[in-house]
Enzyme design. Structure first.
Site, PDB file in Angstrom:
ATOM      1  N   HIS A 467      27.669  64.065  40.419  1.00 33.02           N
ATOM      2  CA  HIS A 467      27.161  64.969  39.741  1.00 33.02           C
ATOM      3  C   HIS A 467      26.860  65.038  38.551  1.00 33.02           C
ATOM      4  CE1 HIS A 467      23.470  68.245  39.440  1.00 33.02           C
ATOM      5  NE2 HIS A 467      24.374  68.949  38.734  1.00 33.02           N
ATOM      6  N   GLU A 468      28.706  65.378  38.361  1.00 31.18           N
ATOM      7  CA  GLU A 468      29.222  66.387  37.054  1.00 31.18           C
ATOM      8  C   GLU A 468      29.461  64.931  36.145  1.00 31.18           C
ATOM      9  OE1 GLU A 468      28.919  69.528  36.295  1.00 31.18           O
ATOM     10  OE2 GLU A 468      28.795  69.829  38.655  1.00 31.18           O
ATOM     11  N   HIS A 471      26.241  64.158  33.776  1.00 32.12           N
ATOM     12  CA  HIS A 471      26.335  65.299  33.313  1.00 32.12           C
ATOM     13  C   HIS A 471      27.657  64.736  32.095  1.00 32.12           C
ATOM     14  CE1 HIS A 471      24.005  68.441  34.501  1.00 32.12           C
ATOM     15  NE2 HIS A 471      24.518  68.485  34.819  1.00 32.12           N
ATOM     16  N   HIS A 474      26.212  62.053  29.889  1.00 33.57           N
ATOM     17  CA  HIS A 474      24.912  62.006  28.761  1.00 33.57           C
ATOM     18  C   HIS A 474      26.189  62.755  27.204  1.00 33.57           C
ATOM     19  CE1 HIS A 474      21.001  64.219  28.642  1.00 33.57           C
ATOM     20  NE2 HIS A 474      21.399  63.594  27.818  1.00 33.57           N
TER      21      HIS A 474
END
Length: 674
Positions: A467-468, A471, A474
């Site tokens: 998940h991290e 990010h 991104h």
């Protein structure tokens, strides 16, 4: 001259952490604010006609040195803080807030921005430039540029007070987390606890010169305790201690601070002409307004509640049958869920953990990124770090050009706040023909290694890492001209799409085969385990959905209505009423340590986790239809979502990637709710 007031003369311009002296921070902030003021003044006093370049663009690049210093200081204040750092934070926060207001409320500067904005039809701007112009103009109008002088003064007071309150809220929560420890000396009390968790607790006790085992409210210590300890009274003690952080009769109580933050946010919104804080926030979100958010949350609630009730009844019956438990309490949830999961799927987190050695999982995330986006991660040892636990990587593209610098920081420690997050020490942007590459960091609190075992992750920690990392991608793959539109600088209810979509690879046999290898034998995770992971993915999903919705509804209750809150606990109980399954615990109150909305940026935005789940399920369905490592789909995702930042409206970007608007069916199907 301080190292913090100049461009860093280091490899890739990385932050020189080891050379920073703590006493340099405050003077450096003062100096960099002064420098930024000079840059802003140059825009204001220019005698040339206001243009996009000399006003809007110049404004976006102003204060670069100050932004860089802020990112270093406030990132360390979250990941490696001390009493001294926190004291400096209390001093510099009002200075930064005041400077921000001096810009937002400067009439002459606003006149120049407004002149460019009113001439936008004649400027022949690119989509990115038009977005930046719109954002800058709204940045003024939404922050008081059109207010009368007395209202501007009040706005400044509110902003300064809010900044300090939010900082104190976080400090109190961290202090309460650090102040608690459960010291156990009788080994019989640890019955049920896996060896790894036991060893970690013994290591912690030893580090404090104590015998026995010490447990804390840090997640890697707290969660195994609640999940495995057979002694119900001890679980109760631990759960109540966790739930009463900042809700005790001591100096760290956050009740009045919580009420004050809500009150000031509403006053600020009203001052700016908005009905509530949520109306103000949501104007700049995909969801647009509180009515739409509540309708979205309640629609999912209606679909999830029957499933959640059935699951709760099933869990209650199981606990009664197993141990004669008459009433399932909050401290029973994780324990009996794990037992039921083992019974239904014959799947135990402890059996899975040997296949998820941290280094392997991280390399797995890197390999997935390489297969999808053609980037590689090489660990380097000549970049400064702020703690020995930190690892540094150069991220390169297929032509060996630098894409980003990536920092990882994975284990809990005293000066680090709980949770997991991505942040950056330097944004990506293009200036003077140079594409400045970003410095991105993932910070987590995973199960640390012990004397006999490496760091072995629970499956939940595996999905957190992915998940991290989503990010992180991104931020790393950003490719925009302007820093304020780069990377994760997107509408808040779009920011979770890249992170949540990455979690999907953790459930796919093709991806797991890349990294889920037994840390001792090297054996790839057996197919039966993979099938069980997939089967159990929607286990108790109704209850998990209700929990997420309860946080989103609580957030909207605080921020979507103008009301006086007499009692935080009573207010919370009422707001969460429709989503409650367990009996209330009188000593506990979640709001006063709900850092996402009272310290982080999620006020009126907690719903965005669920919102982004709709996007991510729909997006991943596209991959599944074409192959989870389909290069063409991955390139479309990189080119239209990851690299574009906030340069266009999120729905436009999503449709360019997917060819259609997202539908909630994929999410409901994945969650087993339809």
């Amino acid at each position: 001259m301080s190292i913090l007031t100049q461009v860093f003369d280091t490899k890739h311009n990385t932050a020189p952490f080891s050379k920073i002296k703590i006493e340099e921070y405050l003077p450096a902030f003062e100096k960099n604010i002064e420098k930024a003021r000079t840059e802003i003044d140059a825009i204001i006093h220019s005698t040339e006609k206001p243009t996009f370049a000399n006003t809007i663009e110049a404004l976006d690049f102003a204060g670069e040195q100050l932004d860089r210093l802020s990112s270093v200081f406030f990132n360390l204040n979250s990941a490696e803080t001390s009493d001294e750092m926190q004291k400096i934070a209390q001093e510099v926060t009002p200075l930064i807030t005041e400077f921000g207001n001096d810009i937002a409320l400067n009439e002459n500067l606003f006149k120049k921005v407004k002149a460019v904005y009113e001439d936008k039809e004649n400027l022949n701007l690119t989509t990115e430039q038009a977005t930046l112009l719109d954002k800058k103009y709204k940045g003024f109008t939404r922050n008081g540029a059109l207010l009368s002088e007395d209202k501007k003064t009040r706005l400044r007071e509110i902003d300064t007070e809010l900044a300090k309150l939010q900082l104190t809220f976080g400090e109190n929560t961290l202090a309460e987390t650090n102040n608690f420890q459960l010291h156990i000396t009788n080994e019989a009390d640890l019955k049920g606890l896996p060896d790894g968790a036991k060893e970690a607790a013994a290591d912690l006790a030893k580090s404090k010169n104590e015998t026995g085992w010490i447990f804390t409210l840090d997640f890697p210590s707290y969660m195994p305790f609640l999940t495995y300890i057979e002694n119900r009274e001890l679980r109760k003690n631990m759960a109540i201690s966790y739930g009463k952080k900042a809700f005790q009769n001591n100096e760290y109580n956050n009740e009045e601070i919580t009420k004050k933050i809500v009150e000031l946010r509403h006053e600020r919104a009203n001052l700016l002409g908005y009905e509530t804080h949520a109306h103000f926030v949501l104007e700049e979100r995909m969801a647009q307004n509180p009515t739409k958010v509540l309708s979205f949350l309640n629609d999912i609630l209606e679909k999830a509640k029957p499933a959640a009730k059935r699951e709760f009844e099933q869990l209650s019956a199981f606990a009664k049958e197993l141990d004669g438990i008459e009433q399932l309490e909050k401290w029973d949830g994780a324990y009996y869920s794990e037992k039921l999961k083992q019974k239904l799927f014959n799947l135990d987190d402890e059996v899975l953990k040997p296949y998820f050695k941290l280094e392997n999982v991280l390399n797995g995330a890197f390999t997935v990124a390489e297969k999808l986006f053609g980037i590689t991660f090489n660990e380097v040892f000549d970049i400064d770090k702020y703690h020995p636990d930190v690892q540094t990587f150069e991220v390169l593209d297929e032509n060996k050009n630098l894409v980003a610098i990536f920092y990882t920081d994975f284990f809990p420690r005293k000066g680090k706040r709980n949770g997991a997050w991505m942040t950056s020490f330097k944004p990506q942007y293009i200036k003077g023909g140079n594409n400045e590459r970003p410095h991105v960091s993932n910070v987590c609190n995973f199960t640390p290694p012990t004397a006999t075992k490496p760091s072995l992750l629970t499956f939940n920690e595996v999905t957190t890492l992915f998940h991290e990392f989503g990010h992180g991608l991104h931020g790393m793959l950003a490719n925009t001209t302007y820093p304020s539109l780069s990377g994760t600088s997107v509408f808040w209810d779009f920011v979770e799409l890249p992170s949540q979509v990455m979690e999907n690879w953790c459930y796919e046999p093709e991806a797991l085969a890349l990294f889920a290898k037994h840390y001792e034998t090297g054996e790839i995770i057996p197919q039966e385990y993979v099938e069980k992971i997939k089967e159990s993915a929607s286990f108790l999903e109704g209850m998990a959905t209700l929990r997420q919705l309860s946080f989103g509804l609580l957030d909207m209750e605080y921020h979507g209505k103008n009301q006086t809150i007499e009692n935080v606990k009573a207010f919370e109980k009422q707001a969460m009423g429709d989503t409650s399954l367990y009996p209330d615990v009188a000593e506990n109150c979640m709001s006063v340590s709900f850092s996402h909305i009272f310290q982080g940026g999620y006020s009126s935005g907690y719903y965005s986790y669920k919102w982004a789940e709709v996007l991510d399920a729909d997006a991943f369905a596209y991959f599944q239809e074409n192959g989870i490592f389909n290069k063409e789909i991955a390139t479309k995702f990189k080119d239209n979502v990851l690299s574009k930042g906030g340069t266009d409206h999120p729905m436009t970007l999503y449709k360019q990637f997917r060819g259609q608007e997202p539908k909630p069916d994929a999410l409901l199907k994945r969650a087993g709710l339809i």
